[in-house]
Design a protein around this motif. Structure first.
Motif, PDB file in Angstrom:
ATOM      1  N   GLU A  37      16.402  37.616 133.690  1.00 35.16           N
ATOM      2  CA  GLU A  37      15.270  38.271 133.031  1.00 35.16           C
ATOM      3  C   GLU A  37      15.377  38.129 131.512  1.00 35.16           C
ATOM      4  N   ASN A  38      16.583  38.279 130.974  1.00 39.58           N
ATOM      5  CA  ASN A  38      16.783  38.119 129.524  1.00 39.58           C
ATOM      6  C   ASN A  38      16.455  36.709 129.076  1.00 39.58           C
ATOM      7  N   ILE A  39      16.905  35.722 129.843  1.00 40.69           N
ATOM      8  CA  ILE A  39      16.629  34.324 129.498  1.00 40.69           C
ATOM      9  C   ILE A  39      15.124  34.059 129.559  1.00 40.69           C
ATOM     10  N   ILE A  40      14.506  34.436 130.665  1.00 40.37           N
ATOM     11  CA  ILE A  40      13.071  34.182 130.842  1.00 40.37           C
ATOM     12  C   ILE A  40      12.260  34.895 129.772  1.00 40.37           C
ATOM     13  N   ASP A  41      12.546  36.159 129.538  1.00 38.23           N
ATOM     14  CA  ASP A  41      11.816  36.916 128.531  1.00 38.23           C
ATOM     15  C   ASP A  41      12.018  36.314 127.142  1.00 38.23           C
ATOM     16  N   GLY A  42      13.241  35.939 126.829  1.00 37.77           N
ATOM     17  CA  GLY A  42      13.526  35.347 125.526  1.00 37.77           C
ATOM     18  C   GLY A  42      12.811  34.028 125.310  1.00 37.77           C
ATOM     19  N   VAL A  43      12.802  33.185 126.329  1.00 35.32           N
ATOM     20  CA  VAL A  43      12.134  31.882 126.205  1.00 35.32           C
ATOM     21  C   VAL A  43      10.628  32.077 126.050  1.00 35.32           C
ATOM     22  N   ILE A  44      10.040  32.954 126.845  1.00 34.48           N
ATOM     23  CA  ILE A  44       8.593  33.184 126.754  1.00 34.48           C
ATOM     24  C   ILE A  44       8.227  33.829 125.419  1.00 34.48           C
ATOM     25  N   THR A  45       8.979  34.828 125.003  1.00 32.75           N
ATOM     26  CA  THR A  45       8.688  35.545 123.756  1.00 32.75           C
ATOM     27  C   THR A  45       8.824  34.654 122.524  1.00 32.75           C
ATOM     28  N   HIS A  46       9.833  33.798 122.526  1.00 33.18           N
ATOM     29  CA  HIS A  46      10.143  32.989 121.336  1.00 33.18           C
ATOM     30  C   HIS A  46       9.789  31.516 121.506  1.00 33.18           C
ATOM     31  N   GLU A  47       8.861  31.233 122.405  1.00 31.71           N
ATOM     32  CA  GLU A  47       8.520  29.849 122.727  1.00 31.71           C
ATOM     33  C   GLU A  47       8.152  29.018 121.489  1.00 31.71           C
ATOM     34  N   ASP A  48       7.320  29.550 120.610  1.00 24.96           N
ATOM     35  CA  ASP A  48       6.902  28.796 119.423  1.00 24.96           C
ATOM     36  C   ASP A  48       8.089  28.483 118.511  1.00 24.96           C
ATOM     37  N   GLU A  49       8.949  29.461 118.298  1.00 24.89           N
ATOM     38  CA  GLU A  49      10.148  29.258 117.472  1.00 24.89           C
ATOM     39  C   GLU A  49      11.063  28.214 118.115  1.00 24.89           C
ATOM     40  N   LEU A  50      11.264  28.314 119.409  1.00 22.28           N
ATOM     41  CA  LEU A  50      12.126  27.364 120.114  1.00 22.28           C
ATOM     42  C   LEU A  50      11.558  25.950 120.023  1.00 22.28           C
ATOM     43  N   ASP A  51      10.240  25.829 120.140  1.00 19.49           N
ATOM     44  CA  ASP A  51       9.616  24.509 120.051  1.00 19.49           C
ATOM     45  C   ASP A  51       9.790  23.884 118.664  1.00 19.49           C
ATOM     46  N   LEU A  52       9.738  24.695 117.622  1.00 15.83           N
ATOM     47  CA  LEU A  52       9.974  24.178 116.270  1.00 15.83           C
ATOM     48  C   LEU A  52      11.399  23.638 116.129  1.00 15.83           C
ATOM     49  N   ILE A  53      12.346  24.364 116.694  1.00  9.66           N
ATOM     50  CA  ILE A  53      13.743  23.931 116.643  1.00  9.66           C
ATOM     51  C   ILE A  53      13.928  22.654 117.443  1.00  9.66           C
ATOM     52  N   ILE A  54      13.337  22.595 118.616  1.00  8.42           N
ATOM     53  CA  ILE A  54      13.434  21.390 119.448  1.00  8.42           C
ATOM     54  C   ILE A  54      12.812  20.209 118.721  1.00  8.42           C
ATOM     55  N   ALA A  55      11.652  20.405 118.139  1.00  6.33           N
ATOM     56  CA  ALA A  55      10.973  19.326 117.417  1.00  6.33           C
ATOM     57  C   ALA A  55      11.833  18.795 116.271  1.00  6.33           C
ATOM     58  N   ALA A  56      12.533  19.689 115.603  1.00  3.11           N
ATOM     59  CA  ALA A  56      13.375  19.280 114.480  1.00  3.11           C
ATOM     60  C   ALA A  56      14.575  18.444 114.924  1.00  3.11           C
ATOM     61  N   HIS A  57      14.989  18.606 116.178  1.00  2.00           N
ATOM     62  CA  HIS A  57      16.180  17.899 116.668  1.00  2.00           C
ATOM     63  C   HIS A  57      15.854  16.761 117.626  1.00  2.00           C
ATOM     64  N   SER A  58      14.598  16.581 117.937  1.00  4.31           N
ATOM     65  CA  SER A  58      14.184  15.474 118.800  1.00  4.31           C
ATOM     66  C   SER A  58      13.764  14.313 117.912  1.00  4.31           C
ATOM     67  N   THR A  59      14.666  13.380 117.726  1.00  5.88           N
ATOM     68  CA  THR A  59      14.407  12.277 116.799  1.00  5.88           C
ATOM     69  C   THR A  59      13.664  11.113 117.450  1.00  5.88           C
ATOM     70  N   THR A  60      13.613  11.079 118.764  1.00  7.46           N
ATOM     71  CA  THR A  60      12.981   9.943 119.441  1.00  7.46           C
ATOM     72  C   THR A  60      11.623  10.269 120.049  1.00  7.46           C
ATOM     73  N   ARG A  61      11.292  11.547 120.148  1.00  5.11           N
ATOM     74  CA  ARG A  61      10.002  11.940 120.740  1.00  5.11           C
ATOM     75  C   ARG A  61       9.417  13.133 120.006  1.00  5.11           C
ATOM     76  N   LYS A  62       8.116  13.087 119.810  1.00 11.32           N
ATOM     77  CA  LYS A  62       7.425  14.271 119.296  1.00 11.32           C
ATOM     78  C   LYS A  62       7.339  15.282 120.436  1.00 11.32           C
ATOM     79  N   ILE A  63       7.246  16.545 120.080  1.00 11.75           N
ATOM     80  CA  ILE A  63       7.306  17.602 121.096  1.00 11.75           C
ATOM     81  C   ILE A  63       6.214  17.455 122.149  1.00 11.75           C
ATOM     82  N   ASN A  64       5.044  16.964 121.772  1.00 10.97           N
ATOM     83  CA  ASN A  64       3.966  16.819 122.757  1.00 10.97           C
ATOM     84  C   ASN A  64       4.200  15.645 123.709  1.00 10.97           C
TER      85      ASN A  64
END
Length: 125
Positions: A37-64
């Motif tokens: 529940e903590n993992i699911i709630d955290g991922v859903i609540t902070h999805e936009d923040e997590l996506d920004l972090i992922i985008a910053a570290h994905s050098t071969t693909r854009k997030i979309n």
């Protein structure tokens, strides 16, 4: 992972419905359910923040261009790095790679490993 994947694929369920799905998994005890529940709630609540972090570290693909499976796995990993300090970095990456091998395409595990390894160097110091 499957609950978050369904959510990221356009599931319109509220949190209560999502958490009720956990109760349907017989192998989970109360501690497992609380952890998930903590993992699911955290991922859903902070999805936009997590996506920004992922985008910053994905050098071969854009997030979309990241598949929903890979993105879900990366969101879980990023959440664990940021908000679950008791989970070792290596455990997060290993579990993510296993999920990518199981649910992703042939090269998913390498992509997930690379993004999380890069992320871990800057987030979990």
């Amino acid at each position: 992972m499957q609950i978050l994947y369904a959510h990221s694929s356009g599931g319109n369920e509220d949190r209560a419905s999502v958490f009720e799905q956990l109760d349907q998994i017989p192998a989970l005890d109360d501690n497992d359910i609380i952890f998930l529940e903590n993992i699911i709630d955290g991922v859903i609540t902070h999805e936009d923040e997590l996506d920004l972090i992922i985008a910053a570290h994905s050098t071969t693909r854009k997030i979309n261009m990241i598949s929903k499976v890979e993105l879900t796995i990366l969101r879980i990993g990023a959440h664990e790095f940021l908000r679950e300090p008791t989970i070792p970095v290596g455990a997060t990456i290993s579990e993510a790679v296993l999920l990518a091998k199981r649910y992703g395409d042939v090269k998913s595990y390498a992509f997930v490993n690379g993004v999380l390894a890069s992320m871990s160097k800057s987030i979990k110091k």
